[in-house]
Design an enzyme around this catalytic site. Sequence first.
Site, PDB file in Angstrom:
ATOM      1  CG  ASN A   1      -2.312  -0.525   0.899  1.00 26.11           C
ATOM      2  OD1 ASN A   1      -2.657  -0.698  -0.264  1.00 26.11           O
ATOM      3  ND2 ASN A   1      -3.099  -0.782   1.910  1.00 26.11           N
TER       4      ASN A   1
ATOM      5  CG  HIS B   1      -4.547   3.010  -0.340  1.00 33.57           C
ATOM      6  ND1 HIS B   1      -4.699   2.205   0.755  1.00 33.57           N
ATOM      7  CD2 HIS B   1      -3.937   4.135   0.119  1.00 33.57           C
ATOM      8  CE1 HIS B   1      -4.226   2.810   1.830  1.00 33.57           C
ATOM      9  NE2 HIS B   1      -3.748   3.990   1.467  1.00 33.57           N
TER      10      HIS B   1
ATOM     11  CG  ASP C   1      -4.271  -6.474   6.108  1.00 31.63           C
ATOM     12  OD1 ASP C   1      -5.000  -6.130   7.046  1.00 31.63           O
ATOM     13  OD2 ASP C   1      -3.034  -6.587   6.207  1.00 31.63           O
TER      14      ASP C   1
END
Length: 243
Positions: free
Chosen positions: A100, A105, A135
Site C-alpha cells: 500500500n 492503495h 487486509d
Amino acid sequence: TTPEVKVRTIRNKTVWVEIKLHQLVKEGRVQGLTATLDNIDDRKKAEEKLQHLALHDTLTGLYNRYYFDNELNRMTLLASRGNETHCLLYIDLDHFKIINDTEGHQMGDLVLKEVAQILTLRLRNSDILCRVGGDEFVILLSETKLRDAIEIGNNICDQIANAHFQFGNTTYKVSASIGVSEIDGQATAAEYLRQADIALYVAKNKGRNQTHSFVEGDTESTKQLDNMKWVQRLQQAIIDDNL
C-alpha cells in the site's frame, strides 16, 4: 398482501410481476376473478442489488462483517444445540502495508482481490468466506474438527506465500498469519472471535506465515492474552490520568 412472483416470458426470460386479483361480483355473488399483472422487474432488481450491497464487500465481492457476525452467531447456536463442532479461521496478510505504501492503495486493492480469489478456490460449498477489515479475512468452517481446520489454515498459508503479485518490473510476495478457534458450543460468538484473534497474534509473534490454534491453557495464548490486558490497562490509566 399483493403476490409478487417471477414469470417466464415467451422469449424465455424471467420477469418479476405483481399480481392484483379482483372479484367479479354479479347479483351479490362472486362469479369469477380477474388478475392484473404489473411489471415490477426494475424495482425488484434494485432491491436485490441493495440487499447484495448490504451483505457483501464492495471491493472483493465476498461477504462482509455484518454477514459474518450473523453467521458466527448462527454457528455458535448450532454448536450449543448439537454434537458437531465448527471452526473459525482469522486470516491477516503479513506486511501488506508495504505494498500500500509503496505502490498505492489501488495496487493494494488488486492484491486483495487476488487473495480473495485464492481463498475462494479452496472453499467447500459449506464454508463461508468474509472480508472483515482492510487486509483481514475470516473463514467459517462448518462441521470441522480443530485438527482439520489447522491443516486447512496451513494449506492457505502455503498458497498465499507461493503467489506472486507483479507491478511493472516489480514483484511482490505476501504471506498470511492465521488464528484458529474451535466453535464447540461452550462459549459465546464474541469469545470465539477473541480466541481466534489471540491465536492470530501468536502466529505473528512466532514469525508469521503460519497457523496457530487457540487452546485453553496454551502458554503462548495465555501470554498474549495477558499482554492484551496490560495494553488495555495502560490505555485506561492514560485516560484516567492514573499512570
